[in-house]
Design a protein around this motif. Sequence first.
Motif, PDB file in Angstrom:
ATOM      1  N   VAL A  62       0.856  -1.189   0.000  1.00  0.00           N
ATOM      2  CA  VAL A  62       0.000   0.000   0.000  1.00  0.00           C
ATOM      3  C   VAL A  62       0.893   1.240   0.000  1.00  0.00           C
ATOM      4  CG1 VAL A  62      -1.691   1.329   1.309  1.00  0.00           C
ATOM      5  CG2 VAL A  62      -1.906  -1.159   1.150  1.00  0.00           C
ATOM      6  N   SER A  63       0.638   2.153  -0.904  1.00  0.00           N
ATOM      7  CA  SER A  63       1.463   3.365  -0.956  1.00  0.00           C
ATOM      8  C   SER A  63       1.153   4.272   0.220  1.00  0.00           C
ATOM      9  CB  SER A  63       1.230   4.113  -2.266  1.00  0.00           C
ATOM     10  OG  SER A  63      -0.027   4.769  -2.250  1.00  0.00           O
ATOM     11  N   ASN A  64       2.110   5.110   0.552  1.00  0.00           N
ATOM     12  CA  ASN A  64       1.902   6.071   1.641  1.00  0.00           C
ATOM     13  C   ASN A  64       0.739   7.012   1.331  1.00  0.00           C
ATOM     14  OD1 ASN A  64       5.339   6.634   2.835  1.00  0.00           O
ATOM     15  ND2 ASN A  64       4.051   4.831   2.876  1.00  0.00           N
ATOM     16  N   SER A  65       0.585   7.395   0.058  1.00  0.00           N
ATOM     17  CA  SER A  65      -0.519   8.284  -0.314  1.00  0.00           C
ATOM     18  C   SER A  65      -1.870   7.603  -0.112  1.00  0.00           C
ATOM     19  CB  SER A  65      -0.380   8.722  -1.776  1.00  0.00           C
ATOM     20  OG  SER A  65       0.725   9.579  -1.944  1.00  0.00           O
ATOM     21  N   ASP A  66      -1.971   6.358  -0.575  1.00  0.00           N
ATOM     22  CA  ASP A  66      -3.242   5.640  -0.445  1.00  0.00           C
ATOM     23  C   ASP A  66      -3.589   5.381   1.019  1.00  0.00           C
ATOM     24  OD1 ASP A  66      -3.592   5.628  -3.155  1.00  0.00           O
ATOM     25  OD2 ASP A  66      -2.978   3.550  -3.456  1.00  0.00           O
ATOM     26  N   LEU A  67      -2.582   5.081   1.824  1.00  0.00           N
ATOM     27  CA  LEU A  67      -2.831   4.819   3.232  1.00  0.00           C
ATOM     28  C   LEU A  67      -3.298   6.089   3.937  1.00  0.00           C
ATOM     29  CD1 LEU A  67      -2.775   2.805   5.553  1.00  0.00           C
ATOM     30  CD2 LEU A  67      -0.329   3.319   5.863  1.00  0.00           C
ATOM     31  N   ALA A  68      -2.646   7.200   3.655  1.00  0.00           N
ATOM     32  CA  ALA A  68      -3.023   8.465   4.297  1.00  0.00           C
ATOM     33  C   ALA A  68      -4.428   8.904   3.914  1.00  0.00           C
ATOM     34  CB  ALA A  68      -2.019   9.555   3.924  1.00  0.00           C
ATOM     35  N   ALA A  69      -4.853   8.584   2.691  1.00  0.00           N
ATOM     36  CA  ALA A  69      -6.146   9.043   2.193  1.00  0.00           C
ATOM     37  C   ALA A  69      -7.289   8.065   2.469  1.00  0.00           C
ATOM     38  CB  ALA A  69      -6.059   9.283   0.686  1.00  0.00           C
ATOM     39  N   HIS A  70      -6.991   6.886   2.979  1.00  0.00           N
ATOM     40  CA  HIS A  70      -8.018   5.869   3.181  1.00  0.00           C
ATOM     41  C   HIS A  70      -9.042   6.346   4.215  1.00  0.00           C
ATOM     42  CE1 HIS A  70      -9.774   1.941   4.293  1.00  0.00           C
ATOM     43  NE2 HIS A  70      -9.452   1.588   3.065  1.00  0.00           N
ATOM     44  N   ASP A  71     -10.327   6.148   3.911  1.00  0.00           N
ATOM     45  CA  ASP A  71     -11.381   6.670   4.778  1.00  0.00           C
ATOM     46  C   ASP A  71     -11.278   6.148   6.205  1.00  0.00           C
ATOM     47  OD1 ASP A  71     -12.432   8.162   2.736  1.00  0.00           O
ATOM     48  OD2 ASP A  71     -14.014   6.737   2.227  1.00  0.00           O
ATOM     49  N   THR A  72     -11.025   4.855   6.360  1.00  0.00           N
ATOM     50  CA  THR A  72     -10.946   4.275   7.705  1.00  0.00           C
ATOM     51  C   THR A  72      -9.757   4.832   8.473  1.00  0.00           C
ATOM     52  OG1 THR A  72     -12.016   2.233   6.957  1.00  0.00           O
ATOM     53  CG2 THR A  72     -10.777   2.130   9.022  1.00  0.00           C
ATOM     54  N   VAL A  73      -8.633   4.992   7.793  1.00  0.00           N
ATOM     55  CA  VAL A  73      -7.439   5.537   8.448  1.00  0.00           C
ATOM     56  C   VAL A  73      -7.687   6.982   8.866  1.00  0.00           C
ATOM     57  CG1 VAL A  73      -5.006   6.127   8.127  1.00  0.00           C
ATOM     58  CG2 VAL A  73      -5.897   3.964   7.235  1.00  0.00           C
ATOM     59  N   ARG A  74      -8.277   7.761   7.993  1.00  0.00           N
ATOM     60  CA  ARG A  74      -8.539   9.168   8.321  1.00  0.00           C
ATOM     61  C   ARG A  74      -9.523   9.288   9.482  1.00  0.00           C
ATOM     62  NH1 ARG A  74     -10.512  12.085   3.157  1.00  0.00           N
ATOM     63  NH2 ARG A  74     -10.413  13.877   4.560  1.00  0.00           N
ATOM     64  N   ARG A  75     -10.508   8.394   9.538  1.00  0.00           N
ATOM     65  CA  ARG A  75     -11.531   8.478  10.586  1.00  0.00           C
ATOM     66  C   ARG A  75     -11.050   7.890  11.909  1.00  0.00           C
ATOM     67  NH1 ARG A  75     -15.246   4.999   8.624  1.00  0.00           N
ATOM     68  NH2 ARG A  75     -14.469   3.360  10.015  1.00  0.00           N
ATOM     69  N   ASP A  76     -10.461   6.698  11.874  1.00  0.00           N
ATOM     70  CA  ASP A  76     -10.162   5.962  13.100  1.00  0.00           C
ATOM     71  C   ASP A  76      -8.711   6.077  13.562  1.00  0.00           C
ATOM     72  OD1 ASP A  76     -12.770   5.123  13.051  1.00  0.00           O
ATOM     73  OD2 ASP A  76     -12.332   3.170  12.152  1.00  0.00           O
ATOM     74  N   TYR A  77      -7.801   6.387  12.635  1.00  0.00           N
ATOM     75  CA  TYR A  77      -6.376   6.455  12.969  1.00  0.00           C
ATOM     76  C   TYR A  77      -5.776   7.751  12.403  1.00  0.00           C
ATOM     77  CZ  TYR A  77      -7.385   1.428  13.367  1.00  0.00           C
ATOM     78  OH  TYR A  77      -7.933   0.199  13.682  1.00  0.00           O
ATOM     79  N   PRO A  78      -6.345   8.911  12.749  1.00  0.00           N
ATOM     80  CA  PRO A  78      -5.870  10.152  12.139  1.00  0.00           C
ATOM     81  C   PRO A  78      -4.415  10.470  12.449  1.00  0.00           C
ATOM     82  CG  PRO A  78      -7.373  10.594  13.978  1.00  0.00           C
ATOM     83  CD  PRO A  78      -7.468   9.129  13.676  1.00  0.00           C
ATOM     84  N   VAL A  79      -3.886   9.958  13.567  1.00  0.00           N
ATOM     85  CA  VAL A  79      -2.475  10.181  13.863  1.00  0.00           C
ATOM     86  C   VAL A  79      -1.598   9.591  12.766  1.00  0.00           C
ATOM     87  CG1 VAL A  79      -2.300   8.089  15.308  1.00  0.00           C
ATOM     88  CG2 VAL A  79      -0.649   9.934  15.606  1.00  0.00           C
ATOM     89  N   LEU A  80      -2.013   8.456  12.210  1.00  0.00           N
ATOM     90  CA  LEU A  80      -1.252   7.823  11.130  1.00  0.00           C
ATOM     91  C   LEU A  80      -1.362   8.621   9.840  1.00  0.00           C
ATOM     92  CD1 LEU A  80       0.389   5.528   9.937  1.00  0.00           C
ATOM     93  CD2 LEU A  80      -1.722   4.187   9.729  1.00  0.00           C
ATOM     94  N   SER A  81      -2.558   9.067   9.509  1.00  0.00           N
ATOM     95  CA  SER A  81      -2.733   9.872   8.295  1.00  0.00           C
ATOM     96  C   SER A  81      -1.901  11.150   8.370  1.00  0.00           C
ATOM     97  CB  SER A  81      -4.211  10.204   8.105  1.00  0.00           C
ATOM     98  OG  SER A  81      -4.417  10.906   6.909  1.00  0.00           O
ATOM     99  N   ARG A  82      -1.920  11.805   9.523  1.00  0.00           N
ATOM    100  CA  ARG A  82      -1.167  13.057   9.676  1.00  0.00           C
ATOM    101  C   ARG A  82       0.334  12.809   9.587  1.00  0.00           C
ATOM    102  NH1 ARG A  82      -3.661  17.126  14.137  1.00  0.00           N
ATOM    103  NH2 ARG A  82      -1.840  18.245  13.390  1.00  0.00           N
ATOM    104  N   ALA A  83       0.797  11.705  10.164  1.00  0.00           N
ATOM    105  CA  ALA A  83       2.221  11.397  10.104  1.00  0.00           C
ATOM    106  C   ALA A  83       2.659  11.159   8.660  1.00  0.00           C
ATOM    107  CB  ALA A  83       2.527  10.179  10.966  1.00  0.00           C
ATOM    108  N   LEU A  84       1.870  10.397   7.925  1.00  0.00           N
ATOM    109  CA  LEU A  84       2.212  10.112   6.533  1.00  0.00           C
ATOM    110  C   LEU A  84       2.260  11.378   5.701  1.00  0.00           C
ATOM    111  CD1 LEU A  84       0.019   6.935   6.166  1.00  0.00           C
ATOM    112  CD2 LEU A  84       2.477   6.999   5.682  1.00  0.00           C
ATOM    113  N   LEU A  85       1.298  12.254   5.881  1.00  0.00           N
ATOM    114  CA  LEU A  85       1.243  13.479   5.087  1.00  0.00           C
ATOM    115  C   LEU A  85       2.332  14.471   5.461  1.00  0.00           C
ATOM    116  CD1 LEU A  85      -2.627  13.978   4.946  1.00  0.00           C
ATOM    117  CD2 LEU A  85      -1.119  13.201   3.096  1.00  0.00           C
TER     118      LEU A  85
END
Length: 323
Positions: free
Chosen positions: A67-90
């Motif tokens: 899974v690419s870093n972009s796809d992981l950061a943009a994934h709906d579940t990650v953004r909703r439930d694991y926003p710390v991960l989305s923010r770190a990736l971005l």
Amino acid sequence: MKPFDYVRASDAAEAHDTAGRIIAGGTNLIDLMKHQIETPSKLVDVTRLDMHEIAPSDDGLRIGALVSNSDLAAHDTVRRDYPVLSRALLSGATGQLRNKATTGGNLMQRTRCPYFYDTAQPCNKRQPGSGCPAMAGVNRILAVLGTSDQCIATHPSDMAVAMRALDARIEVARAGGGTETLPMDDFYVLPGDDPSVETVMQPGDLITAVHLPSAPTGHQTYRKVRDRSSYAFALVSVAAVVDTDGGKITEAALAFGGLAPRPWRDTDVEQVLLGETPSDALFDKAADVLLADAKGHGGNDFKIPLVRRTLKAVLADLTGVTR
């Protein structure tokens, strides 16, 4: 760059090539090969393998290693439930690099210590026993925790810091057969006497996925302090998951980047916070525990007060303490 063979694996069996070096996005490995820090005789491209899915699991979320870093950061579940991960990736690299960089490769990226990248200089990580000029040299970006007298390099990942705060586990298919799922602290190896050993991965082993447990309660954030606002590695970063109830801290998970040879987490710091009323004095106490064994080497001395201020600011934001 030295000549090498290139093989595109069509199945997992071909990927477990003990004579080859696995490549996916290549955003770090290609640089290392250009500098002749790594000179593999064979590259095994695993991008055709079935490891591109983000899917619910029995206890949380399973993230395929490709899974690419972009796809992981943009994934709906990650953004909703694991926003710390989305923010770190971005916060990492650039959009172009995040489009290529993979989850597995991000975990395996190597230090950006300037002496590691300069093959005219000795480096215990490149050649054990040759020395560590960073100890008394240019060490502004280097580690103050978890080091040894052989190496003070830092792990550069943002994603891995957030995953450490989330209690992620890394799924590894072994070249000799079988699969292990490892906590991150068991995956990374501190430098000790041989800084060239960074993980428990062996030739032919393959990261296949990362498992996140069910979404934590409370507030999450990732704060990265760096020299410029984009395309820069962390001087200090904090990934935090904090929850409160009745004016007391009921959950705390804290991981740190830019400080150590691996994503750093000290559960003693979290224990200081649990069950207590948030306050500036409490946050200072937590920072004292975190930094009890911190050691600067001149150029990176500033990281010790910097991480204290950053940790206190993050905790204040997540708990509503006015500073």
